[in-house]
Design a protein around this motif. Sequence first.
Motif, short mmCIF file in Angstrom:
data_model
loop_
_atom_site.label_atom_id
_atom_site.label_comp_id
_atom_site.label_asym_id
_atom_site.label_seq_id
_atom_site.Cartn_x
_atom_site.Cartn_y
_atom_site.Cartn_z
N GLU A 42 0.80 -1.05 0.11
CA GLU A 42 -0.21 -0.04 0.09
C GLU A 42 0.74 1.37 0.04
N SER A 43 1.95 1.33 0.66
CA SER A 43 2.88 2.14 0.69
C SER A 43 3.48 2.46 -0.87
N TRP A 44 3.68 1.62 -1.40
CA TRP A 44 4.46 1.57 -2.78
C TRP A 44 3.43 2.25 -3.63
N LEU A 45 1.86 1.89 -3.62
CA LEU A 45 0.79 2.55 -4.28
C LEU A 45 0.80 4.04 -3.96
N GLY A 46 0.80 4.22 -3.00
CA GLY A 46 0.71 5.60 -2.40
C GLY A 46 1.76 6.60 -3.06
#
Length: 71
Positions: free
Chosen positions: A32-36
């Motif tokens: 989710e951090s990568w997507l953010g």
Amino acid sequence: MAAWTWRFEKADGAEVQPAVQPEEFTTQGDAESWLGENWKALLEGGADQVRLFEDSTEIYGPMSLRAAEEA
């Protein structure tokens, strides 16, 4: 160990190749951090929505990338 992966789709659910190639993530938080950090490039590259998988199990989705743009 589970692998967390994203599936990138057009609004109609057709799979597309992402503009930014993701790694295989070891935690949901990392994914989710990568997507953010990358959603804008993914959206500009032709992906409208994403689905998150833990191995072959869909965790959630479709989640619109346009919602992030409008927020």
